[in-house]
Design a protein around this motif. Structure first.
Motif, PDB file in Angstrom:
ATOM      1  N   GLU A  53      22.910   7.727 -14.923  1.00  0.00           N
ATOM      2  CA  GLU A  53      22.410   6.436 -15.397  1.00  0.00           C
ATOM      3  C   GLU A  53      22.000   5.550 -14.221  1.00  0.00           C
ATOM      4  O   GLU A  53      20.975   4.882 -14.272  1.00  0.00           O
ATOM      5  N   ARG A  54      22.809   5.568 -13.175  1.00  0.00           N
ATOM      6  CA  ARG A  54      22.483   4.749 -12.001  1.00  0.00           C
ATOM      7  C   ARG A  54      21.200   5.239 -11.338  1.00  0.00           C
ATOM      8  O   ARG A  54      20.347   4.439 -10.948  1.00  0.00           O
ATOM      9  N   VAL A  55      21.052   6.547 -11.212  1.00  0.00           N
ATOM     10  CA  VAL A  55      19.813   7.105 -10.657  1.00  0.00           C
ATOM     11  C   VAL A  55      18.634   6.675 -11.521  1.00  0.00           C
ATOM     12  O   VAL A  55      17.604   6.235 -11.019  1.00  0.00           O
ATOM     13  N   GLY A 107       0.790  -1.220   0.000  1.00  0.00           N
ATOM     14  CA  GLY A 107       0.000   0.000   0.000  1.00  0.00           C
ATOM     15  C   GLY A 107       0.826   1.274   0.000  1.00  0.00           C
ATOM     16  O   GLY A 107       0.303   2.349   0.288  1.00  0.00           O
ATOM     17  N   VAL A 108       2.117   1.163  -0.314  1.00  0.00           N
ATOM     18  CA  VAL A 108       3.005   2.324  -0.370  1.00  0.00           C
ATOM     19  C   VAL A 108       3.210   2.685  -1.836  1.00  0.00           C
ATOM     20  O   VAL A 108       3.740   1.884  -2.607  1.00  0.00           O
ATOM     21  N   ALA A 109       2.782   3.869  -2.217  1.00  0.00           N
ATOM     22  CA  ALA A 109       2.921   4.310  -3.609  1.00  0.00           C
ATOM     23  C   ALA A 109       4.377   4.640  -3.917  1.00  0.00           C
ATOM     24  O   ALA A 109       5.073   5.229  -3.091  1.00  0.00           O
ATOM     25  N   THR A 110       4.833   4.248  -5.088  1.00  0.00           N
ATOM     26  CA  THR A 110       6.191   4.556  -5.541  1.00  0.00           C
ATOM     27  C   THR A 110       6.110   5.233  -6.896  1.00  0.00           C
ATOM     28  O   THR A 110       5.138   5.067  -7.632  1.00  0.00           O
ATOM     29  N   ARG A 111       7.146   5.984  -7.216  1.00  0.00           N
ATOM     30  CA  ARG A 111       7.255   6.663  -8.507  1.00  0.00           C
ATOM     31  C   ARG A 111       8.715   6.622  -8.957  1.00  0.00           C
ATOM     32  O   ARG A 111       9.613   6.639  -8.126  1.00  0.00           O
ATOM     33  N   PRO A 112       8.946   6.618 -10.260  1.00  0.00           N
ATOM     34  CA  PRO A 112      10.335   6.714 -10.722  1.00  0.00           C
ATOM     35  C   PRO A 112      10.875   8.112 -10.435  1.00  0.00           C
ATOM     36  O   PRO A 112      10.111   9.065 -10.268  1.00  0.00           O
ATOM     37  N   ILE A 113      12.181   8.220 -10.370  1.00  0.00           N
ATOM     38  CA  ILE A 113      12.805   9.536 -10.258  1.00  0.00           C
ATOM     39  C   ILE A 113      12.444  10.288 -11.535  1.00  0.00           C
ATOM     40  O   ILE A 113      12.630   9.780 -12.639  1.00  0.00           O
ATOM     41  N   LEU A 114      11.943  11.484 -11.386  1.00  0.00           N
ATOM     42  CA  LEU A 114      11.392  12.194 -12.538  1.00  0.00           C
ATOM     43  C   LEU A 114      12.416  12.549 -13.590  1.00  0.00           C
ATOM     44  O   LEU A 114      12.149  12.486 -14.778  1.00  0.00           O
ATOM     45  N   THR A 115      13.598  12.935 -13.189  1.00  0.00           N
ATOM     46  CA  THR A 115      14.567  13.322 -14.202  1.00  0.00           C
ATOM     47  C   THR A 115      15.442  12.163 -14.633  1.00  0.00           C
ATOM     48  O   THR A 115      15.731  12.023 -15.804  1.00  0.00           O
ATOM     49  N   GLY A 116      15.867  11.337 -13.686  1.00  0.00           N
ATOM     50  CA  GLY A 116      16.769  10.250 -14.053  1.00  0.00           C
ATOM     51  C   GLY A 116      17.937  10.816 -14.834  1.00  0.00           C
ATOM     52  O   GLY A 116      18.537  11.799 -14.435  1.00  0.00           O
ATOM     53  N   ASN A 117      18.230  10.209 -15.949  1.00  0.00           N
ATOM     54  CA  ASN A 117      19.267  10.754 -16.817  1.00  0.00           C
ATOM     55  C   ASN A 117      18.569  11.591 -17.886  1.00  0.00           C
ATOM     56  O   ASN A 117      17.974  11.065 -18.822  1.00  0.00           O
ATOM     57  N   PHE A 118      18.666  12.896 -17.737  1.00  0.00           N
ATOM     58  CA  PHE A 118      17.959  13.812 -18.621  1.00  0.00           C
ATOM     59  C   PHE A 118      18.360  13.635 -20.081  1.00  0.00           C
ATOM     60  O   PHE A 118      17.576  13.925 -20.980  1.00  0.00           O
ATOM     61  N   LEU A 119      19.556  13.137 -20.315  1.00  0.00           N
ATOM     62  CA  LEU A 119      19.998  12.948 -21.692  1.00  0.00           C
ATOM     63  C   LEU A 119      19.269  11.818 -22.409  1.00  0.00           C
ATOM     64  O   LEU A 119      19.400  11.659 -23.617  1.00  0.00           O
ATOM     65  N   ARG A 120      18.487  11.042 -21.680  1.00  0.00           N
ATOM     66  CA  ARG A 120      17.666  10.017 -22.323  1.00  0.00           C
ATOM     67  C   ARG A 120      16.373  10.602 -22.891  1.00  0.00           C
ATOM     68  O   ARG A 120      15.644   9.910 -23.601  1.00  0.00           O
ATOM     69  N   GLN A 121      16.066  11.830 -22.564  1.00  0.00           N
ATOM     70  CA  GLN A 121      14.832  12.456 -23.023  1.00  0.00           C
ATOM     71  C   GLN A 121      14.972  12.877 -24.482  1.00  0.00           C
ATOM     72  O   GLN A 121      15.935  13.556 -24.846  1.00  0.00           O
ATOM     73  N   PRO A 122      14.015  12.497 -25.320  1.00  0.00           N
ATOM     74  CA  PRO A 122      14.104  12.840 -26.742  1.00  0.00           C
ATOM     75  C   PRO A 122      14.239  14.346 -26.994  1.00  0.00           C
ATOM     76  O   PRO A 122      14.965  14.752 -27.900  1.00  0.00           O
TER      77      PRO A 122
END
Length: 87
Positions: free
Chosen positions: A52-54, A18-33
């Motif tokens: 990349e690890r984040v 019952g614990v909501a999780t979310r990915p790190i929003l930015t992560g590796n910004f260079l992966r963004q198109p």
């Protein structure tokens, strides 16, 4: 389905608790198109191993200031149980 990583395992476990999780929003910004399109000279995502690890291993949980002591205890105990299951 079998989790792909320890992050997926922990997130699946927490969601079952019952614990909501979310990915790190930015992560590796260079992966963004859009970054590739607007900043083509920024380099490769692989040039930034920490980002990349984040991107690959981190996640967020809710930490709303209105959580009650019981909810905070549930969050902490769920995280500790998930961690112990990885060992």
């Amino acid at each position: 389905t079998e989790p792909k990583s320890s992050r997926d395992f922990v997130c699946n476990y927490l969601e079952e608790c019952g614990v909501a999780t979310r990915p790190i929003l930015t992560g590796n910004f260079l992966r963004q198109p859009s970054v590739k399109r607007f900043l083509p000279a920024a380099g490769s995502a692989n040039d930034f191993p920490v980002a990349e690890r984040v991107h690959d291993e981190c996640f967020m949980v809710g930490a709303d200031p209105s959580l009650t002591p019981i909810q905070r205890e549930h969050l902490v105990s769920s995280l500790l149980r998930a961690s112990s299951l990885l060992s």
